[in-house]
Design an enzyme around this catalytic site. Structure first.
Site, PDB file in Angstrom:
ATOM      1  N   HIS A 266       0.836  -1.207   0.000  1.00  0.00           N
ATOM      2  CA  HIS A 266       0.000   0.000   0.000  1.00  0.00           C
ATOM      3  C   HIS A 266       0.873   1.261   0.000  1.00  0.00           C
ATOM      4  O   HIS A 266       0.711   2.141  -0.858  1.00  0.00           O
ATOM      5  CB  HIS A 266      -0.915  -0.020   1.228  1.00  0.00           C
ATOM      6  CG  HIS A 266      -1.845   1.142   1.314  1.00  0.00           C
ATOM      7  ND1 HIS A 266      -3.141   1.107   0.854  1.00  0.00           N
ATOM      8  CD2 HIS A 266      -1.665   2.409   1.764  1.00  0.00           C
ATOM      9  CE1 HIS A 266      -3.716   2.284   1.041  1.00  0.00           C
ATOM     10  NE2 HIS A 266      -2.837   3.100   1.591  1.00  0.00           N
ATOM     11  N   GLU A 267       1.800   1.322   0.936  1.00  0.00           N
ATOM     12  CA  GLU A 267       2.635   2.527   1.038  1.00  0.00           C
ATOM     13  C   GLU A 267       3.575   2.660  -0.164  1.00  0.00           C
ATOM     14  O   GLU A 267       3.851   3.769  -0.627  1.00  0.00           O
ATOM     15  CB  GLU A 267       3.419   2.530   2.356  1.00  0.00           C
ATOM     16  CG  GLU A 267       2.552   2.476   3.620  1.00  0.00           C
ATOM     17  CD  GLU A 267       1.443   3.523   3.656  1.00  0.00           C
ATOM     18  OE1 GLU A 267       1.586   4.584   3.018  1.00  0.00           O
ATOM     19  OE2 GLU A 267       0.414   3.264   4.318  1.00  0.00           O
ATOM     20  N   HIS A 270       1.663   4.375  -2.862  1.00  0.00           N
ATOM     21  CA  HIS A 270       1.714   5.841  -2.691  1.00  0.00           C
ATOM     22  C   HIS A 270       3.070   6.371  -3.169  1.00  0.00           C
ATOM     23  O   HIS A 270       3.156   7.388  -3.860  1.00  0.00           O
ATOM     24  CB  HIS A 270       1.550   6.203  -1.212  1.00  0.00           C
ATOM     25  CG  HIS A 270       0.140   6.186  -0.702  1.00  0.00           C
ATOM     26  ND1 HIS A 270      -0.847   6.985  -1.232  1.00  0.00           N
ATOM     27  CD2 HIS A 270      -0.447   5.491   0.299  1.00  0.00           C
ATOM     28  CE1 HIS A 270      -1.990   6.778  -0.562  1.00  0.00           C
ATOM     29  NE2 HIS A 270      -1.771   5.868   0.359  1.00  0.00           N
ATOM     30  N   GLU A 296      -4.698   7.742  -3.115  1.00  0.00           N
ATOM     31  CA  GLU A 296      -5.198   6.468  -2.603  1.00  0.00           C
ATOM     32  C   GLU A 296      -5.493   5.490  -3.742  1.00  0.00           C
ATOM     33  O   GLU A 296      -5.395   4.276  -3.564  1.00  0.00           O
ATOM     34  CB  GLU A 296      -6.444   6.717  -1.739  1.00  0.00           C
ATOM     35  CG  GLU A 296      -6.878   5.545  -0.876  1.00  0.00           C
ATOM     36  CD  GLU A 296      -5.916   5.208   0.266  1.00  0.00           C
ATOM     37  OE1 GLU A 296      -4.923   5.935   0.468  1.00  0.00           O
ATOM     38  OE2 GLU A 296      -6.176   4.201   0.940  1.00  0.00           O
TER      39      GLU A 296
HETATM   40 ZN    ZN Z   1      -3.234   5.178   1.734  1.00  0.00          ZN
END
Ligand code: ZN
Length: 499
Positions: A266-267, A270, A296
């Site tokens: 997830h990170e 980003h 996101e």
């Molecule tokens: Zn996020």
């Protein structure tokens, strides 16, 4: 002053401010990852002092004069040219800054700082009454802020617009309504394969080897470790500290293999966005991410549409098994089922792909009413519990697992929640478009070849910075308006079939 000279002043002014913001972020990163407990109180003062410097620069009256010199000139004739994009966004931010009286800005910062501390304690002790007066103060200040910022139809829009430029609550409501109805219809149709529990990834997985795994996963999808680093924090985040420096964090659970890995994917998602922004436009909106919703969409795309896909596990499981031979003969399909368990739950951050958005939708309704005046803070726990009953068919046993679970409101972040669902919807739209343009995307993923997908996102999303607002950006890339349907189609195809 010529428009050219005014524009040059603006670029210099904002680039100097960008250095200060990066210093602020580096202090923040250090606070979360490295700082000794006895240094925390002083760090809070350092951060507050730097915030005052930055606020003074953001509200400098010369900015208004320079903007007026450039606006309407030939320099900004092409609306997609860097100067037009920058001047448009600088005007937006300047207005957002100068419309807030200094006393209100100060009161907001203080209420948010006190609110966070009060919330942490209240959540730990399951003590809503202790937090209530702090939230009342914050909501009242946020209403003042919305009034000062201005809006067309409802106060909440003024706050939503701070995170998602151009977005409006009245435009989101029907989309969310359609999404909620479809999700509730889909839930009973989830294949039993996705209700078997997460047993195969439970066990004993030493942190050191998990870290090797997490690094490999992040590097595999394209995260550049020569332009960042991975550390450990209680709450994972990614942070853009400057050109060539985009860092990520994750957290380790030695009894569960999924926790650190998916947080890191997830990170890293980003971070790929930040690493893909055009460095030649550094320090100006043309070189910056456009919104939280688009941010996101990048993280959820890599975490879920890639990382929770059958094909990803065909590629990645052999590597996982070589690091963790104790997994035995577990098959990719078993892990695929394991990392896609669907189960309505009380806690948003633990929610699965299907029910996650139900959490967001009722928070959106509640915070919209809090700001617009339809719900009083005192009635919030009851309204929350009723929303959970209606939307997830669950009873909230205590406020710690109910209204007190999320940090956002305690820090004054109203209008933030919808960007999570926007991210999920945009992610599906972008992923389907990439699949249509790139040919056999699943086959590439199954071979661990993420380059075509990353190149698509780099070219269509990352390289554009803040050129287009979110809805326009996604319409340009996909040819379609924001819609819950691609996301729903993805869920339907994934969860109604067996593994
Ligand atoms: Zn996020």
């Amino acid at each position: 002053m010529t428009p050219e000279l005014a524009y040059q002043h603006l670029c210099e002014h904002y680039r100097e401010t960008a250095y200060l913001r990066e210093a602020q972020k580096l202090w923040f990163w250090d606070q979360r990852t490295m700082l000794a407990p006895k240094g925390q109180a002083h760090r809070a003062k350092q951060l507050a002092a730097l915030a005052r410097f930055i606020h003074a620069r953001d509200t400098d009256p010369r900015v208004g004069e320079w903007l007026a010199q450039v606006e309407g000139s030939d320099l900004v004739a092409d609306p997609r040219g860097p100067a037009a994009v920058n001047v448009r966004e600088w005007r937006r931010r300047y207005e957002q800054s100068v419309r807030i009286p200094p006393e209100l800005a100060h009161a907001l910062a203080q209420a948010a700082a006190e609110g966070q501390t009060a919330w942490e304690q209240a959540r730990a002790r399951n003590d809503w009454p202790a937090f209530r007066p702090f939230l009342e103060r914050i909501v009242s200040l946020k209403r003042e802020q919305a009034a000062a910022l201005g809006y067309d139809t409802e106060p909440y829009d003024a706050l939503l617009d701070l995170y998602e430029p151009g977005e409006r609550a009245a435009a989101l409501a029907p989309l969310f309504e359609e999404l909620e109805a479809a999700l509730r219809g889909l839930l009973p149709r989830v294949n039993p394969d996705f209700r078997g529990g997460d047993g195969p990834l439970r066990g004993s997985f030493p942190r050191e080897r998990q870290e090797v795994l997490v690094r490999e996963a992040a590097a595999a999808i394209g995260y550049d470790f020569a332009a960042g680093r991975l550390d450990t924090t209680a709450h994972p985040f990614s942070i853009h500290l400057g050109v060539g420096d985009v860092r990520i964090t994750t957290r380790y659970d030695e009894n569960f293999l999924g926790s650190a890995l998916f947080a890191a994917l997830h990170e890293a998602g980003h971070a790929l966005y930040s690493q893909g922004l055009p460095p030649e436009h550094w320090g100006t909106p043309r070189g910056e991410a456009v919104s939280l919703g688009i941010h996101e969409s990048q993280s959820r795309l890599w975490e879920n549409l890639v990382g929770r896909s059958r094909e990803f596990w065909r590629f990645f499981l052999p590597r996982v098994r070589s690091l963790f031979p104790e997994l035995g003969e577990v098959k990719p399909e078993e892990v695929y089922a394991t990392v896609n368990q669907v189960r309505p739950s009380l806690i948003r951050v633990e929610a699965d792909e299907m029910t996650y958005n139900l959490h967001i939708i009722f928070r959106f309704h509640l915070e919209r009413e809090l700001i617009n005046g339809g719900v009083a803070v005192g009635d919030l726990p009851e309204a929350w519990n009723e929303a959970v009953r209606r939307s997830l068919d669950l009873e909230v046993p205590d406020d710690a697992r109910g209204v007190l679970q999320d940090v956002h409101w305690s820090g004054g972040h109203f209008g933030y929640f919808p960007t999570y669902t926007l991210g999920n919807l945009y992610a599906a739209q972008l992923f389907f478009r990439a699949a249509a343009e790139l040919g056999d995307l699943p086959a590439a993923v199954a071979q661990g070849d993420f380059q075509p997908l990353l190149a698509f996102l780099r070219q269509k999303i990352h390289a554009l910075g803040s050129t287009l607002w979110p809805r326009d950006l996604v319409r340009e890339v996909t040819g379609e308006d924001l819609s819950p349907r691609p996301f729903l189609r993805y869920l339907e195809e994934k969860f109604t079939q067996g593994v």
